[in-house]
Design an enzyme around this catalytic site. Structure first.
Site, PDB file in Angstrom:
ATOM      1  N   SER A 155       0.704  -1.112  -0.120  1.00 52.59           N
ATOM      2  CA  SER A 155       0.030   0.004  -0.206  1.00 52.59           C
ATOM      3  C   SER A 155       0.820   1.236  -0.133  1.00 52.59           C
ATOM      4  O   SER A 155       2.089   1.019   0.095  1.00 52.59           O
ATOM      5  CB  SER A 155      -0.846  -0.006   1.155  1.00 52.59           C
ATOM      6  OG  SER A 155      -0.298  -0.027   2.307  1.00 52.59           O
ATOM      7  N   CYS A 156       0.188   2.609  -0.020  1.00 54.60           N
ATOM      8  CA  CYS A 156       0.729   3.707  -0.058  1.00 54.60           C
ATOM      9  C   CYS A 156       1.922   3.979   0.841  1.00 54.60           C
ATOM     10  O   CYS A 156       1.858   3.370   2.006  1.00 54.60           O
ATOM     11  CB  CYS A 156      -0.220   4.826   0.127  1.00 54.60           C
ATOM     12  SG  CYS A 156       0.321   6.554   0.198  1.00 54.60           S
ATOM     13  N   PRO A 157       3.124   4.125   0.749  1.00 53.71           N
ATOM     14  CA  PRO A 157       3.479   4.934  -0.899  1.00 53.71           C
ATOM     15  C   PRO A 157       4.015   4.130  -1.844  1.00 53.71           C
ATOM     16  O   PRO A 157       4.784   4.340  -2.785  1.00 53.71           O
ATOM     17  CB  PRO A 157       4.434   6.161  -0.560  1.00 53.71           C
ATOM     18  CG  PRO A 157       5.286   5.478   0.508  1.00 53.71           C
ATOM     19  CD  PRO A 157       4.247   4.330   1.424  1.00 53.71           C
ATOM     20  N   MET A 158       4.137   2.651  -1.509  1.00 49.15           N
ATOM     21  CA  MET A 158       5.063   1.707  -2.131  1.00 49.15           C
ATOM     22  C   MET A 158       4.836   1.737  -3.708  1.00 49.15           C
ATOM     23  O   MET A 158       5.628   1.762  -4.606  1.00 49.15           O
ATOM     24  CB  MET A 158       4.772   0.505  -1.451  1.00 49.15           C
ATOM     25  CG  MET A 158       5.467   0.156  -0.390  1.00 49.15           C
ATOM     26  SD  MET A 158       7.437   0.563  -0.452  1.00 49.15           S
ATOM     27  CE  MET A 158       8.034   0.451   1.073  1.00 49.15           C
TER      28      MET A 158
END
Lengths: 190, 81
Positions: B17-20
């Site tokens: 999930s964010c920011p990946m």
């Protein structure tokens, strides 16, 4: 730089050569300004060292680096613990005085409650596929984010420069932070 | 012609999930040759807006297409320079 139109001492209008030189000088100045504007800059000041407050600066910094921005995160006071290799593994969520916690303060104040709340949050983060703090630090450094550790706070907390992750910038103070902020398009205090 | 006909490389960030998704996309596009297309597979609902925003704000990349395929959000990013 003078903005006065160039003219000769006797008040005669400038020659074509003088005007040409002036135009070239101004063109160079504009080109420099364009080059400066090409890259966005962001400065974040990270002051908090709880588990939950470590995330926003790291997520924004690593994402901004993905945009190709020049990013500085200046860590001061408790924010320094985020960069501390040992302490960053053990950041705690505070259960007391946290209205987001589903328990009354009297219960939250019991021994071990911070640890329990942190463990619960860590599990949720793992389940959600959210990166760990250490992963975000590594990612940020890999992408060229300048993670800075406030020198005054290092001394105040009696930390050693070797306590921090490799590539963390030490030996910087408020003036350095202000200089980056003045040049930045975005400045955030977390 | 659909963007996924021209895929040069695929990045699988399913589960992250964010920011990946954005950060990994940026790393991966660096290794794509000019003119190449990177396919990004993500299960993060926010990646639809985030990769769109990242591509709009980043020079040298163009978002060709975004497709929602069941639980997977597919993004096609061309490296233009």
């Amino acid at each position: 730089m003078s903005t006065e139109p160039s003219s000769t001492a006797d008040g005669a209008p400038p020659s074509a050569a003088e005007l040409q030189a002036r135009v070239e000088e101004l063109e160079e100045t504009v080109a420099d300004l364009d080059a400066d504007d090409a890259q966005q800059k962001m400065t974040i000041v990270a002051t908090q060292g709880t588990f939950d407050m470590a995330y926003p600066p790291l997520i924004l910094a690593s994402t901004a680096a993905a945009f190709g921005w020049d990013v500085v995160v200046f860590h001061t006071f408790w924010g320094l613990d985020i960069l501390h290799e040992e302490k960053s593994q053990n950041l705690q969520l505070s259960a007391v005085g946290n209205p987001n916690m589903p328990m009354p303060n009297a219960l939250a104040a019991l021994p071990g409650m911070d640890r329990l709340a942190t463990r619960m949050m860590e599990n949720r983060i793992d389940d959600n596929g959210t990166a760990t703090i250490e992963e975000l630090i590594d990612l940020s450094l890999e992408q060229g984010v300048d993670l800075q550790a406030c020198q005054m706070t290092i001394e105040l907390m009696e930390y050693d420069e070797d306590d921090f992750y490799d590539d963390v910038t030490v030996g910087v103070g408020a003036a350095t932070a202000l200089q980056h902020m003045a040049e930045s398009d975005i400045q955030l205090l977390v | 012609m659909s963007a996924n006909d021209d895929v040069t490389e695929t990045l699988d960030v399913k589960g992250a999930s964010c920011p990946m998704p954005v950060v990994k996309t940026k790393s991966a596009i660096d290794d794509v040759p000019e003119g190449g297309v990177l396919e990004v597979l993500s299960t993060d609902k926010g990646s639809m807006s985030d990769i769109d925003g990242w591509a709009a704000g980043t020079s040298g990349v163009e978002l060709l297409e975004q497709v929602e395929d069941g639980d997977v959000y597919k993004h096609y990013v061309e490296k233009t320079a």
